[in-house]
Write a protein that holds these residues in place. Sequence first.
Motif, PDB file in Angstrom:
ATOM      1  N   ASP B  39       0.862  -1.192   0.000  1.00 26.02           N
ATOM      2  CA  ASP B  39       0.000   0.000   0.000  1.00 26.02           C
ATOM      3  C   ASP B  39       0.891   1.233   0.000  1.00 26.02           C
ATOM      4  O   ASP B  39       1.698   1.411   0.911  1.00 26.02           O
ATOM      5  CB  ASP B  39      -0.899  -0.001   1.230  1.00 26.02           C
ATOM      6  CG  ASP B  39      -1.921  -1.132   1.215  1.00 26.02           C
ATOM      7  OD1 ASP B  39      -1.531  -2.277   0.900  1.00 26.02           O
ATOM      8  OD2 ASP B  39      -3.097  -0.877   1.539  1.00 26.02           O
ATOM      9  N   CYS B  98      -6.410  -1.399   4.078  1.00 25.07           N
ATOM     10  CA  CYS B  98      -7.213  -2.017   5.129  1.00 25.07           C
ATOM     11  C   CYS B  98      -7.093  -1.176   6.400  1.00 25.07           C
ATOM     12  O   CYS B  98      -6.111  -0.466   6.609  1.00 25.07           O
ATOM     13  CB  CYS B  98      -6.786  -3.459   5.370  1.00 25.07           C
ATOM     14  SG  CYS B  98      -5.079  -3.704   5.885  1.00 25.07           S
ATOM     15  N   CYS B 117      -3.171  -1.645   7.556  1.00 27.53           N
ATOM     16  CA  CYS B 117      -2.368  -0.652   6.830  1.00 27.53           C
ATOM     17  C   CYS B 117      -2.604   0.769   7.332  1.00 27.53           C
ATOM     18  O   CYS B 117      -1.677   1.569   7.395  1.00 27.53           O
ATOM     19  CB  CYS B 117      -2.700  -0.698   5.340  1.00 27.53           C
ATOM     20  SG  CYS B 117      -1.933  -2.092   4.503  1.00 27.53           S
ATOM     21  N   CYS B 183       1.365  -4.559   3.671  1.00 27.58           N
ATOM     22  CA  CYS B 183       0.028  -4.931   4.194  1.00 27.58           C
ATOM     23  C   CYS B 183       0.019  -6.186   5.068  1.00 27.58           C
ATOM     24  O   CYS B 183       0.498  -7.240   4.661  1.00 27.58           O
ATOM     25  CB  CYS B 183      -0.916  -5.125   3.010  1.00 27.58           C
ATOM     26  SG  CYS B 183      -2.594  -5.547   3.508  1.00 27.58           S
ATOM     27  N   PRO B 184      -0.545  -6.075   6.292  1.00 25.88           N
ATOM     28  CA  PRO B 184      -0.644  -7.217   7.193  1.00 25.88           C
ATOM     29  C   PRO B 184      -1.975  -7.984   7.102  1.00 25.88           C
ATOM     30  O   PRO B 184      -2.245  -8.848   7.951  1.00 25.88           O
ATOM     31  CB  PRO B 184      -0.511  -6.552   8.563  1.00 25.88           C
ATOM     32  CG  PRO B 184      -1.186  -5.221   8.379  1.00 25.88           C
ATOM     33  CD  PRO B 184      -0.951  -4.815   6.936  1.00 25.88           C
TER      34      PRO B 184
HETATM   35 ZN   LIG Z   1      -3.577  -3.633   4.143  1.00 22.98          ZN
END
Ligand SMILES: [Zn+2]
Lengths: 236, 205
Positions: B39, B98, B117, B183-184
């Motif tokens: 991201d 997110c 994010c 991103c996680p």
């Molecule tokens: Zn994310």
Amino acid sequence: MTGYSIEVPGGAAESLRLRRHRTLTLRTLGPDANVAMLIYALDDPAERLNVPDTLKAQMSAHIKPPMTLMSDMGRALASVTASSLDWHDAITGHSLPAAVERRFGPSSYAADRNDWRRSARFGLLTELWKHGLGARDLHANINFFTKIAPAGDERGTLAFVPGHASEGDYVTLRAEIDLLIVLSTAPHPLEPAEAWTPAGVRLEIAEGPAPAADDPSRNWRAETARSLELAERSYA
Amino acid sequence: MSDEFVLDDIVEAGDGWIGEIPAGTLLRITDLHGNQAVDTLFYDALDYANRYSAMDTIREQGAVYLTTGSVLMTVNCDPLATIVADTCGRHDTLGGACSQESNVVRYGRHTRHQHSCRTTFVRKAKEWGRGLEKRDIAHNINFFMNVPVTEDGGLTFEDGVSAPGKYVELRAERDLLMLVSNCPQLNNPCNGYDPTAIRITGRRP
Ligand SMILES: [Zn+2]
């Protein structure tokens, strides 16, 4: 007074507060109208419409009933309760001053008085500044009454659909929290018209009921229902 | 900014990156292990309000996805960067980032305390300082993410366009501030359900 109606001419801008559960109906006064709209939580404008969150949660690249318009905090700002059109654009932004001048030629108040051509950006910023907001608060806007069709190809090519909206088309939003709404009636930047003849809209504000248990938005997708629930919790 | 600008950083899964990228830099983001959404936000280094705008970029190129030749535009239609090489072939403009709140909407209350994010974006922005805050976090690019938009206007998150070692290279068209969240997200296929490290490199051509 629990309702009123105003006309906004084409090429103009407006801002209004819309209290929770009031409805706002936009009704076009001519063909090829476009309403570029920004939406903020009235109590904290740092919370605002988030188009990516709205689209991905409801798996749609365009706006239609009975979607909710979601904030960056997951709350439903408004529900799209009715519309004569099944497609409103949210992915192509709005017109900028330089682009309007390139296309239609120079225009100024001195030369054209109040018929001068003001871009959507000009109008949206003018209204945002009145509320202590500004350029940093611009977010992806919805373009009510405009359809930009994806080709479904490798690039995700887009094309403006002429004649999508005609006079009398409408869309109704129900506020799910207290809102600040900022809008422009300047033409969509991809609208191919030769001349600057933007259509106006009528804004009809009415008292509406809270969404019932059988409300279409609540019963469409689990994500939509959860956004309504999060909005309701702020008033619980 | 320095003439000897060199950048070579690994960003672990769930971490972020913020820093300045001088005009003319060739900036490469590499998906080291495959299927990792990166991201990314860009700002004009001299005016953070003149920031990347997904919708102006989409409209000006007449297409939703980013690939070689795409010019990333600001909210004033100033070019920020041009994609000059792309071994992945398609990057997302519409999925946004997110967040803990959007995870609750999409997946339910049990995801409320998962890392996201937007947490990284706001934290990195505040660490950077200089007035950056939540209202400056606009709609980001998702490098290596596949979000097909269909003819009937549908939009879904899908797997499968990136692979280990795929990269995207951009030329900075002005002095930039870049903000990245690696991103996680664990609840959809955007990271192959296993977020992994990326590499960011920058050099003068
Ligand atoms: Zn994310």
